[in-house]
Enzyme design. Structure first.
Site, mmCIF file in Angstrom:
data_model
loop_
_atom_site.group_PDB
_atom_site.id
_atom_site.type_symbol
_atom_site.label_atom_id
_atom_site.label_comp_id
_atom_site.label_asym_id
_atom_site.label_seq_id
_atom_site.Cartn_x
_atom_site.Cartn_y
_atom_site.Cartn_z
ATOM 1 N N ALA A 124 0.801 -1.402 -0.167
ATOM 2 C CA ALA A 124 0.015 0.127 -0.040
ATOM 3 C C ALA A 124 0.571 1.246 -0.048
ATOM 4 O O ALA A 124 0.224 2.376 -0.455
ATOM 5 C CB ALA A 124 -1.117 -0.101 1.180
ATOM 6 N N ALA A 125 1.890 1.121 0.407
ATOM 7 C CA ALA A 125 2.730 2.586 0.666
ATOM 8 C C ALA A 125 3.277 3.081 -0.771
ATOM 9 O O ALA A 125 3.345 2.368 -1.747
ATOM 10 C CB ALA A 125 3.994 2.454 1.342
ATOM 11 N N GLY A 127 0.316 5.102 -0.629
ATOM 12 C CA GLY A 127 -1.005 5.270 -0.050
ATOM 13 C C GLY A 127 -2.020 5.802 -1.359
ATOM 14 O O GLY A 127 -3.224 6.093 -0.942
ATOM 15 N N GLY A 128 -1.644 5.740 -2.381
ATOM 16 C CA GLY A 128 -2.260 6.100 -3.336
ATOM 17 C C GLY A 128 -3.695 5.542 -3.395
ATOM 18 O O GLY A 128 -4.875 6.028 -3.588
ATOM 19 N N GLU A 147 1.930 -2.665 4.203
ATOM 20 C CA GLU A 147 2.991 -2.154 3.691
ATOM 21 C C GLU A 147 4.226 -2.969 4.467
ATOM 22 O O GLU A 147 4.205 -2.797 5.638
ATOM 23 C CB GLU A 147 3.357 -0.823 3.497
ATOM 24 N N ASP A 191 -0.764 -4.129 -5.663
ATOM 25 C CA ASP A 191 -0.310 -3.332 -6.577
ATOM 26 C C ASP A 191 1.225 -3.622 -6.445
ATOM 27 O O ASP A 191 1.989 -2.958 -5.573
ATOM 28 C CB ASP A 191 -0.546 -1.898 -6.137
ATOM 29 N N CYS A 244 3.134 -1.295 -12.581
ATOM 30 C CA CYS A 244 3.646 -0.193 -13.487
ATOM 31 C C CYS A 244 4.968 -0.533 -14.071
ATOM 32 O O CYS A 244 5.609 0.183 -14.609
ATOM 33 C CB CYS A 244 3.976 1.068 -12.563
#
Ligand code: SAM
Length: 488
Positions: A124-125, A127-128, A147, A191, A244
């Site tokens: 999660a870090a 936090g977007g 995280e 993510d 990404c």
């Protein structure tokens, strides 16, 4: 921007040949001279000013344009200094890369029918996506923002505090620890840590670090993370996987691997053709995946796919958890928290302490008050069961809203409380101008006459930023030292 000295690795370009949507010349061109895009996502729980257009929170020379796949996302025509914007400090918006906001489509199209979803953001870090998920789940859901890297949990906790949602738990567990919460989550977002080619335009460091062997390493790690988390997803629950990276080894190959290793159903996300998002349905498994290229959309590189778990059974192709599972800069084992021991694993407040806290809190009946390491927290009562399950299982950094510390029965309020929606009517407010708010976040002394003595919630356009204590002839600034803004 990619400089001539630092060009896109040829090995990446070659590996993308034939990948759907990849157009070499325009891809290279956008990395050389394409505009850098700035985008923000507004916090619907903190509306700027009901009488004004919320876009007016930015300077008049900054034009806003909607991010088409996100109801609260906006592109800004130029990049303001966010750190000197009191609205940013009050958590009215989050600065986020636009492609990442696509998670909203996955959520709206495949989760919105779940009442009060319990959601894990496993990586999660900073936090977007967690702040976004907190908006999407509404006040009935519960979000666990996790995280594993301990020195990145602080920024995650801070961003979640600014966002102000009370239904969030921040943890720092290794993905493999989640096997202790079997079938717990309705949604798991991974993510994943990746080779980062999708960020080449903004981060030249990512180019220096990129190599085919990094792609290989990331791909193996992604499989481990997904295998480790599989059991914590409910049957019928939704797995969202994003990177990404442009490399198929981290995107479509992982999707195909998920399709063959687990009992899953691929989920289609309906697209507006004008968006420029590339639908990359796998030839091998028929699974749906979605690619974002900066030459086709206004945003950076992203891959996202969405799957529904059909049953708990795995075919055995999944990697086992444990051995050799390293995360860069390993932080050691997570410890089972000594957090909130007592009935339900939570430490309740004494009658006297409760009496000191209740007058501060709006709709206090909606919250359960607990104490951990001298800090008092407010948890939504309807989330206590789930939160105590999590706290019994592993280390929890924060759960609900930190209200403050009790010193001789007086509450010394926490910044997180100021940033939440919990301060009640009885709490004194001190509305600041833009300049005063900036002085406040710089921890400068405030010179304002006529403020009654005692604690006051410092607000900007009605939204809490922090606390001051007004004494005779002086106002003490309680903005957290580690949040202090140095820029003048
Ligand atoms: N979701 C975040 C957001 O939207 O702001 C970005 C997450 S970033 C792409 C991936 C995260 O995974 C990083 O915070 C990184 O520290 C974390 N990570 C690194 N190694 C990991 C591992 N082995 N297991 C789980 N997470 C890991």
């Amino acid at each position: 921007m990619v400089t001539p000295e630092l060009s896109i690795p040829q090995a990446l370009i070659s590996s993308l040949s034939g990948v759907p949507g990849f157009e070499e010349s325009s891809f290279l061109a956008v990395h050389k001279q394409g505009p850098l895009v700035t985008s923000v996502r507004l916090n619907p729980a903190k509306v700027w000013d009901e009488t004004e257009d919320e876009k007016e929170m930015f300077a008049p020379d900054i034009a806003l344009a909607v991010v088409p796949w996100c109801a609260t996302g906006y592109y800004l025509s130029s990049r303001p200094s966010f750190i000197t914007d009191p609205s940013w400090h009050a958590g009215l918006y989050y600065v986020q890369e636009a492609s990442s906001m696509f998670v909203e489509q996955a959520f709206r199209q495949h989760v919105s029918e779940v009442h009060a979803p319990v959601v894990l953001d496993a990586c999660a870090a900073p936090g977007g996506k967690s702040t976004h998920l907190q908006t999407l789940i509404g006040s009935d859901g519960l979000l666990v923002s996790n995280e594993v890297i301990r020195n990145r949990v602080g920024i995650l906790a801070e961003n979640m505090q600014r966002w102000g949602g009370q239904n969030v738990v921040v943890t720092s567990a290794d993905p493999k620890d989640f096997h202790r919460l079997p079938g717990f989550f309705d949604v798991v977002l991974v993510d994943a840590p990746c080779s980062g080619s999708g960020l080449f335009r903004r981060d030249p460091e990512a180019i220096r670090e990129w190599s085919p062997s990094l792609v290989e390493l990331c791909s193996a790690r992604q499989q481990r993370i997904l295998s480790d988390l599989w059991g914590t997803l409910k049957d019928g629950g939704v797995l969202m996987y994003a990177t990404c990276s442009y490399s198929p080894e981290e995107d479509e190959d992982i999707l195909d691997w998920l399709m063959t290793s687990f009992e899953v159903e691929t989920l289609k996300i309906n697209l507006d053709p004008n968006w420029g998002v590339v639908d990359v349905r796998s030839a091998q498994s028929g699974a749906y995946g979605y690619r974002f290229y900066p030459n086709l959309i206004e945003g950076e590189g992203l891959f996202l796919c969405c799957l529904r778990k059909k049953g708990g059974h795995t075919t055995g192709h999944g990697h086992s958890s444990g051995s050799g599972h390293t995360y860069d800069g390993g932080q050691g084992k997570n410890v089972k928290g000594s957090v909130h021991k007592g009935k339900n694993g939570l430490v309740s407040l004494s009658k006297n302490d409760l009496a000191s806290v209740l007058p501060w809190v709006k709709n206090a009946n909606d919250y359960h008050f607990t104490q951990h390491e001298n800090t008092v927290y407010a948890l939504p009562v309807n989330k206590v069961e789930e939160v105590s399950r999590i706290q019994e299982t592993f280390y929890v950094r924060q759960a609900g809203i930190a209200l403050g510390q009790l010193m001789r029965s007086e509450l010394v309020p926490d910044a997180a409380f100021a940033l939440s929606r919990l301060p009640g009517e009885a709490v004194q407010r001190l509305e600041l101008s833009r300049e005063q708010a900036l002085d406040y976040v710089r921890r400068d002394e405030l010179h304002i006459d006529g403020v009654p003595k005692g604690w006051a919630l410092v607000t900007y356009h009605g939204h809490g930023i922090g606390w001051v204590k007004v004494l005779a002839g002086r106002i003490n600034n309680y903005y957290p030292k580690n949040w202090r803004v140095l820029k003048r």
